[in-house]
Design an enzyme around this catalytic site. Structure first.
Site, PDB file in Angstrom:
ATOM      1  N   LEU A 258      49.126  42.608  42.423  1.00 32.32           N
ATOM      2  CA  LEU A 258      48.532  41.280  42.560  1.00 32.32           C
ATOM      3  C   LEU A 258      47.188  41.295  41.845  1.00 32.32           C
ATOM      4  O   LEU A 258      46.127  41.411  42.447  1.00 32.32           O
ATOM      5  CB  LEU A 258      48.382  40.923  44.044  1.00 32.32           C
ATOM      6  N   HIS A 259      47.252  41.162  40.514  1.00 34.28           N
ATOM      7  CA  HIS A 259      46.098  41.414  39.661  1.00 34.28           C
ATOM      8  C   HIS A 259      44.899  40.501  39.959  1.00 34.28           C
ATOM      9  O   HIS A 259      43.816  40.964  40.313  1.00 34.28           O
ATOM     10  CB  HIS A 259      46.471  41.216  38.185  1.00 34.28           C
ATOM     11  N   ASP A 260      45.072  39.206  39.745  1.00 34.81           N
ATOM     12  CA  ASP A 260      43.926  38.309  39.646  1.00 34.81           C
ATOM     13  C   ASP A 260      43.162  38.104  40.952  1.00 34.81           C
ATOM     14  O   ASP A 260      41.927  37.981  40.918  1.00 34.81           O
ATOM     15  CB  ASP A 260      44.372  36.966  39.066  1.00 34.81           C
TER      16      ASP A 260
END
Length: 330
Positions: A258-260
Site C-alpha cells: 500500500l504505497h501512497d
C-alpha cells in the site's frame, strides 16, 4: 486502537497540525492515500489544503476527474482540486492502466463529480500559496511523478521558502524496481523531475519500495475495510480488492504493497518509519537504469545528504492509523 498505536497519535496532539498539499495521480493506492488524509483531517490531526494532479497512473484528464470524485466520496466538495502537468518534463508519458484500470480506479463506474476542477493550473496554485505562506509551514505529499513539483521549484525557486518538507513516495534502492528491474514507477515516469526535486535543497523524506513493500494489504486487512459501517470503508475495500489481486499475481507476495498512504502517515508521524540521512540521485541517461535511484548508503561520494530515506515501518500501527482514518469518513 491498541495502546501501542495510540502512543503514536498522542505525539500528534503535542505538535503543530500539518498542512498538506497532496500531489497525486489517482490511481487506486492514491485514492486510499487521499481518503486516509481526509479521514485524519476529520479526526483533527491535519489539514488538507488542496489536491494537485499530475499525469502518471493514467492521463491527466482521468487523474483530475478521479481526484474530484474521491473528494466527493469524503463529502469534501469544497476541497480545491487543481490539474497540473499532462506529460513528463522530457520523456514520453507511460501509464499504469494495466494495474489501475482504464480510468485509474479499477474500472469502477464513476459519477459526474460535484467537486469542481479549478481553472488555475496546479503549478501556479502552488507557487502562489507557497510564496505567500508562513516560512517552512506547508508539507507537500508527493505520491505521483514529480513533474508539478519540479516545475514549481524551477519556475519559482522563492516558493521553496513556504515548504516545511516534501514527503515523496518514490524510488527504490534495496528493493527491485516495479516498472523496470531497477526503477520504481513514479521516478521512472519522470526521472528528470525526480532529479530536480532531489537536488533542490528543500527538506525531503523518501518512502521507497524498500519500505512500502513492508506495508502489505492482505485479504484480512481488506475485509476490515469491508466490515466498516460507513460508505467509504466498503467502497475502498472494493477498489483495493482489484488492486490487491493484480499485485498478488504480479509479485507473489503476502499481500499488495500500500504505497501512497505511507507518505500520508509519514507526514503526520515520521516516527512510524525508520529513516537514514543519505545522499540520493536519480539516473536520467542510463539505457538499463533510467529512473533508478543511486543512494550513497555509506557516504562513499562525500556528497552532502539530501534526503531522509525510509527503510522500515511499524506496519501494525500504520494499518491501525489507516483504518481509524477511513472509519472517520462518511
Amino acid at each position: 486502537m491498541t495502546a501501542h498505536a495510540q502512543r503514536y497519535l498522542d505525539y500528534c496532539h503535542n505538535r503543530r497540525k500539518p498542512q498538506l498539499i497532496i500531489d497525486t495521480d489517482p490511481g487506486q493506492d492514491d485514492a486510499a492515500a487521499i481518503l486516509m488524509a481526509l479521514g485524519l483531517e476529520e479526526m483533527g490531526l491535519l489539514e488538507v489544503l488542496a489536491l494537485t494532479t499530475v499525469a502518471g497512473n493514467v492521463s491527466l484528464h482521468n487523474t483530475s476527474k478521479n481526484a474530484c470524485v474521491i473528494a466527493d466520496w469524503a463529502g469534501r466538495s469544497d476541497l480545491g482540486v487543481y490539474g497540473g502537468a499532462e506529460k513528463p518534463l522530457i520523456k514520453t508519458l507511460i501509464t499504469a492502466q494495466h494495474v489501475h484500470g482504464h480510468n485509474g480506479l479499477g474500472g469502477m463506474q464513476l459519477h459526474k463529480p460535484k467537486t469542481p476542477l479549478k481553472v488555475l493550473h496546479a503549478v501556479a496554485y502552488m507557487v502562489d500559496l507557497l510564496t505567500h505562506a508562513e516560512p517552512y509551514s506547508i508539507t507537500i505529499c508527493a505520491v505521483g511523478p514529480l513533474t508539478n513539483i519540479a516545475q514549481m521549484l524551477s519556475l519559482a525557486p522563492e516558493a521553496a521558502r513556504g515548504i516545511k518538507e516534501i514527503v515523496i513516495m518514490g524510488g527504490s534502492y534495496f528493493h527491485p524496481g516495479n516498472v523496470t528491474p531497477m526503477a520504481e514507477f513514479n521516478f521512472y515516469v519522470d526521472p528528470h523531475a525526480a532529479q530536480v526535486v532531489l537536488q533542490a535543497g528543500v527538506p525531503l523524506r523518501v518512502l521507497p519500495l524498500d519500505v512500502t513493500h513492508q506495508a502489505l494489504l492482505t485479504r484480512e486487512r481488506i475485509q476490515t475495510l469491508a466490515d466498516m459501517g460507513n460508505d467509504n470503508g466498503p467502497r475502498l475495500a472494493t477498489l483495493l480488492d482489484h488492486y490487491e489481486r493484480h499485485e498478488q499475481a504480479s509479485l507473489h507476495a503476502g499481500g499488495a504493497p500500500l504505497h501512497d498512504p505511507c507518505a500520508i502517515a509519514c507526514a503526520l508521524i515520521p516516527e512510524l518509519f525508520e529513516q537514514k540521512r543519505v545522499h540520493a540521485a536519480v539516473e536520467t541517461q542510463g539505457q538499463l537504469t533510467m529512473g533508478a535511484c543511486v543512494v550513497d548508503w555509506w557516504g562513499k561520494s562525500k556528497a552532502i545528504a539530501n534526503v531522509n530515506w525510509a527503510t522500515a515501518v511499524d506496519d501494525e500501527a500504520f494499518f491501525e492509523l489507516f483504518n481509524a482514518a477511513i472509519a472517520a469518513l462518511p
